[in-house]
Enzyme design. Structure first.
Site, PDB file in Angstrom:
ATOM      1  CE  LYS A  44      -0.759   0.236   5.002  1.00 54.65           C
ATOM      2  NZ  LYS A  44      -1.696   0.270   6.088  1.00 54.65           N
ATOM      3  CE1 TYR A  75       2.429 -10.193  10.370  1.00 48.43           C
ATOM      4  CE2 TYR A  75       2.795 -10.821  12.652  1.00 48.43           C
ATOM      5  CZ  TYR A  75       2.109 -10.085  11.710  1.00 48.43           C
ATOM      6  OH  TYR A  75       1.115  -9.238  12.107  1.00 48.43           O
ATOM      7  CG  HIS A  89      -2.880  -9.504  13.593  1.00 49.81           C
ATOM      8  ND1 HIS A  89      -4.137  -9.151  13.147  1.00 49.81           N
ATOM      9  CD2 HIS A  89      -2.000  -8.888  12.752  1.00 49.81           C
ATOM     10  CE1 HIS A  89      -4.024  -8.356  12.093  1.00 49.81           C
ATOM     11  NE2 HIS A  89      -2.740  -8.181  11.835  1.00 49.81           N
ATOM     12  CD  GLN A  98      -3.436  -8.038   7.109  1.00 51.34           C
ATOM     13  OE1 GLN A  98      -2.311  -8.361   7.466  1.00 51.34           O
ATOM     14  NE2 GLN A  98      -4.154  -7.143   7.735  1.00 51.34           N
ATOM     15  CB  THR A 122     -10.426  -1.622  18.482  1.00 48.88           C
ATOM     16  OG1 THR A 122      -9.413  -2.319  19.195  1.00 48.88           O
ATOM     17  CG2 THR A 122     -11.060  -0.554  19.367  1.00 48.88           C
ATOM     18  CB  ILE A 125     -10.533   2.511  14.903  1.00 46.38           C
ATOM     19  CG1 ILE A 125     -10.724   2.921  16.366  1.00 46.38           C
ATOM     20  CG2 ILE A 125      -9.284   3.185  14.344  1.00 46.38           C
ATOM     21  CD1 ILE A 125      -9.688   2.347  17.277  1.00 46.38           C
ATOM     22  CG  ASP A 204       7.089  21.112 -24.834  1.00 43.26           C
ATOM     23  OD1 ASP A 204       7.487  21.882 -23.939  1.00 43.26           O
ATOM     24  OD2 ASP A 204       7.401  19.895 -24.883  1.00 43.26           O
TER      25      ASP A 204
HETATM   26  C1  SPV Z   1       7.273  16.583 -21.238  1.00 45.94           C
HETATM   27  O1  SPV Z   1       6.354  15.868 -20.799  1.00 45.94           O
HETATM   28  O2  SPV Z   1       7.154  17.785 -21.438  1.00 45.94           O
HETATM   29  C2  SPV Z   1       8.597  15.999 -21.535  1.00 45.94           C
HETATM   30  C3  SPV Z   1       8.688  14.603 -21.963  1.00 45.94           C
HETATM   31  O3  SPV Z   1       9.563  16.730 -21.483  1.00 45.94           O
HETATM   32  S1  SPV Z   1       8.666  14.599 -23.682  1.00 45.94           S
HETATM   33  O4  SPV Z   1       7.390  15.189 -24.099  1.00 45.94           O
HETATM   34  O5  SPV Z   1       8.772  13.229 -24.100  1.00 45.94           O
HETATM   35  O6  SPV Z   1       9.778  15.390 -24.168  1.00 45.94           O
HETATM   36 MG    MG Z   2       9.131  18.770 -21.513  1.00 51.96          MG
END
Ligand code: SPV
Ligand code: MG
Length: 433
Positions: A44, A75, A89, A98, A122, A125, A204
């Site tokens: 988890k 254990y 336990h 478990q 208990t 909770i 980008d």
């Molecule tokens: C982005 O998630 O902006 C990254 C990874 O830089 S990539 O798009 O693969 O360049």
């Molecule tokens: Mg990037």
């Protein structure tokens, strides 16, 4: 004096724990096995408190004689070591996931006539409720920042999902699935330059400035507690990068990844790929060193992203750069690829393992998406980033809805593609209770 063994993760101590310890103390000297971060993370989420804190807390509970580490969910290794007369336990583990662990405890104790004692669980909770309460309280920049390092140490592979606003941050924070008794969730968020830019209607190419990126970051910080890895593009000029480092560190971001590109930065997955120059090793190493010197704490990580497999400079160049960037102080290496197969990533991993000094390895399997987390972990990868998937799935869904409204000249037909109004209105609960 008889020996009594109890195992617990002891992250959120409640009266149920105290009850078990009291019952155990009536039987003899109580040894508590506190589960390590690694043991808990195997089934988890990582505990809120680190192992040392959890151990210290349990050591100071009345009735506890000794605390040791339990390094596995199982254990048996500790039982074989201390051969207790009793294990105590709560009886809630007789059914469910478990039950298997319980049976192995019964079988092991039988070897030396030990006994399993199971006080009534208990009631009233709920750890889930306590967990949710902690999430509501939130986190601090320091706790959040340190969490990535703890996750890397505790998990076979750390799983990160892209987020580009408060809502996608909430998805990364809360979504989980349960499979064979193991709870799978994302460990943190990737603040992608691609999806942050695209959601602002910009390409980008580093044209979304730091202030604007930090505004997105703030929305995500507000809705989440998990660690954040920030896509710092090229980091800009070294003189500018130091301010980026300071800002991100102050906000509790765990790591920044900067890529060794120079000139106009373009996305690495662009098919044309022309015109993108790779920085020279000395210049980029210097930028890493400047960032390292600008940090206030040792916890903030500067991860160097190597683009040699994208620009065509090749494997040898990639490994030479990994060595140089680590020497310059990089706290992690990201190796990127835009091939449709993971072969060149695996080849890099093999060579990387042979270096005598390594730092955590990060990959972004966007084009070679068939690769599994298990395969990556077997090749020594520490962090996998799903870098763009929420936005890539959201955009076509929105386009379809928009088109259907246009085609139908009304909204009725599009309803089937939408969540209900009731669900969207109540999706984010009102903070007032
Ligand atoms: C982005 O998630 O902006 C990254 C990874 O830089 S990539 O798009 O693969 O360049
Ligand atoms: Mg990037």
């Amino acid at each position: 004096m008889k020996t009594v063994y109890i195992a617990m993760s002891a992250d959120i101590i409640h009266t149920g724990h105290l009850n078990i310890i009291q019952q155990a103390a009536k039987l003899g000297e109580v040894v508590v096995g506190v589960l390590t971060d690694e043991a808990v993370a195997s089934y988890k989420r990582l505990p809120f408190l680190c192992f040392q804190d959890r151990k210290t807390i349990v050591e100071n509970i009345v009735g506890v004689s000794k605390v040791i580490a339990q390094e596995t969910l199982d254990y048996i290794p500790n039982l074989e070591k201390i051969k207790p007369d009793y294990v105590v336990h709560g009886d809630d583990w007789k059914v469910g996931v478990q039950a298997k662990v319980r049976q192995s405890v019964v079988d092991t104790l039988a070897k030396w006539n030990g006994e399993l004692v199971e006080p009534k669980y208990t009631p009233g909770i709920s750890s889930t409720k306590l967990n949710n309460a902690i999430r509501e309280i939130g986190t601090t920049p320091e706790i959040r920042m340190k969490r990535l390092g703890r996750l890397i140490n505790a998990k076979k592979i750390v799983r990160i999902l892209e987020a580009h606003n408060g809502l996608s941050g909430l998805i990364a924070e809360n979504v989980f699935v349960e499979k064979n008794g193991v709870k799978y969730e994302f460990d943190g968020m990737w603040l992608s330059s691609l999806t942050d830019s695209i959601s602002k209607g910009k390409p980008d190419i580093e044209c979304v400035d730091l202030t604007s990126r930090i505004s997105t970051l703030n929305h995500i910080l507000e809705t989440t507690t998990k660690p954040i890895i920030y896509d710092g593009d090229s980091g800009g000029l070294a003189e500018h990068f130091v301010f980026m480092v300071r800002s991100l560190e102050r906000l509790g971001v765990s790591a920044v990844i900067i890529e060794d590109k120079i000139g106009l930065k373009k996305n690495s997955l662009l098919n044309t790929g022309q015109g993108q120059l790779q920085d020279d090793i000395e210049h980029f190493s210097d930028k890493i060193s400047c960032g390292k010197n600008a940090r206030v704490t040792d916890d903030f990580m500067i991860i160097a992203r190597i683009e040699s497999l994208i620009t065509g400079a090749g494997q040898k160049d990639a490994i030479t750069r990994a060595k140089a960037y680590i020497d310059a102080g990089a706290d992690g290496i990201m190796i990127h690829s835009k091939k449709s197969e993971p072969d060149e990533i695996f080849e890099f991993c093999r060579d990387y393992e042979k270096l005598n000094k390594t730092v955590p390895l990060v990959v972004v399997p966007s084009t070679y998406c068939q690769v599994t987390e298990e395969q990556l972990a077997d090749f020594g990868v520490n962090v996998v980033i799903y870098a763009n998937h929420l936005l890539r799935s959201a955009y076509p869904a929105m386009m379809n809805t928009a088109k259907l409204i246009l085609a139908s000249q009304r909204a009725k037909e599009a309803e089937q593609l939408c969540m209900s109004i009731k669900d969207i209105v109540t999706l984010i609960p009102n903070g007032v209770k």
